[in-house]
Design a protein around this motif. Sequence first.
Motif, PDB file in Angstrom:
ATOM      1  N   THR A 140     -50.045 -86.171 -82.889  1.00  8.33           N
ATOM      2  CA  THR A 140     -48.667 -86.018 -82.219  1.00  8.33           C
ATOM      3  C   THR A 140     -47.655 -86.151 -83.178  1.00  8.33           C
ATOM      4  O   THR A 140     -47.668 -86.804 -83.874  1.00  8.33           O
ATOM      5  CB  THR A 140     -48.596 -87.228 -80.808  1.00  8.33           C
ATOM      6  N   SER A 141     -46.635 -85.292 -82.712  1.00  7.17           N
ATOM      7  CA  SER A 141     -45.379 -85.308 -83.325  1.00  7.17           C
ATOM      8  C   SER A 141     -44.402 -84.804 -82.462  1.00  7.17           C
ATOM      9  O   SER A 141     -44.444 -84.294 -81.414  1.00  7.17           O
ATOM     10  CB  SER A 141     -45.756 -84.409 -84.653  1.00  7.17           C
ATOM     11  N   PHE A 142     -43.162 -84.437 -83.391  1.00  7.68           N
ATOM     12  CA  PHE A 142     -42.037 -83.921 -82.474  1.00  7.68           C
ATOM     13  C   PHE A 142     -41.296 -83.028 -83.768  1.00  7.68           C
ATOM     14  O   PHE A 142     -41.264 -83.526 -84.873  1.00  7.68           O
ATOM     15  CB  PHE A 142     -41.291 -84.746 -81.677  1.00  7.68           C
ATOM     16  N   ARG A 143     -40.372 -82.160 -83.235  1.00  6.47           N
ATOM     17  CA  ARG A 143     -39.638 -81.346 -84.228  1.00  6.47           C
ATOM     18  C   ARG A 143     -38.175 -81.183 -83.378  1.00  6.47           C
ATOM     19  O   ARG A 143     -37.971 -81.276 -82.147  1.00  6.47           O
ATOM     20  CB  ARG A 143     -40.141 -79.961 -84.290  1.00  6.47           C
ATOM     21  N   ARG A 144     -37.103 -81.403 -84.302  1.00  9.69           N
ATOM     22  CA  ARG A 144     -36.070 -81.201 -83.827  1.00  9.69           C
ATOM     23  C   ARG A 144     -35.456 -79.709 -83.035  1.00  9.69           C
ATOM     24  O   ARG A 144     -35.964 -78.824 -83.916  1.00  9.69           O
ATOM     25  CB  ARG A 144     -35.011 -81.512 -84.862  1.00  9.69           C
ATOM     26  N   ASN A 145     -35.067 -79.869 -82.110  1.00 10.86           N
ATOM     27  CA  ASN A 145     -34.680 -78.516 -81.136  1.00 10.86           C
ATOM     28  C   ASN A 145     -33.267 -78.784 -80.697  1.00 10.86           C
ATOM     29  O   ASN A 145     -33.240 -79.437 -79.745  1.00 10.86           O
ATOM     30  CB  ASN A 145     -35.724 -78.231 -80.465  1.00 10.86           C
TER      31      ASN A 145
END
Length: 234
Positions: A140-145
């Motif tokens: 799991t991860s996230f990216r700036r949006n």
Amino acid sequence: MRKVLSALAPAFVLGVILSLTFFIPEKSELQFSSMSMELPLRFDLSGWYGIRKQESPEERLTLAPDTLFSKADYRLLYSNEWNKETPDVHVSLVFSGNDMNQSIHRPELCLPGQGHLRLQATDTNLTLNNGKEVKFTRLTSFRRNESLPDKKLHYVHYYTFVGKGNIRHSHMQRTICDILDRTLKGKVQRWAYCQIGTYWSPQLGTTQEDADRLIQKLICQLLPEIINWEEIEN
């Protein structure tokens, strides 16, 4: 003294295994992975619509020239789980060349360079539609949006490695298996790195549970179709 020896034992065993690389034959015929490059497209996979995707120029330039790619995006059809906001599920198969270290690697190394933050990995076992059990690394991860209110787009990926008759869910297990096969059996495999994932966001009306359900549903239907299970060791 015993505690010191216990602490050094894993490093010693790994050193012995890695030292065997000196005995790896420089040239051997590659045995193709038990995973097929032919992903089912359009309506070939029941309940899904698949579209072929091209590897990026960066992937082609970064990885060894004999690396092979097979990629597709899948959309779930005709299900109460589907709505217009349901994201596609991306499937990426990357097949190593003679030097596997120049072709495939664990995604924890490259995803941060693509903007992924706070990567967390866990092991997951899935039972496929053909009854076979396969272990995956779930990431799991996230990216700036900036277009989203919380400025985050979250990702869930499942990955594993499929060689000639072997399935290994971790980079270390795959490396050890490959070294032992080359040194003890003279077997050089074209490993397939299989990554299946999607994204989610509360602002898009989806949750992490939705992402996991979509990915697992596709995995359980797809892998029985593209792996030669007669070759897989028990």
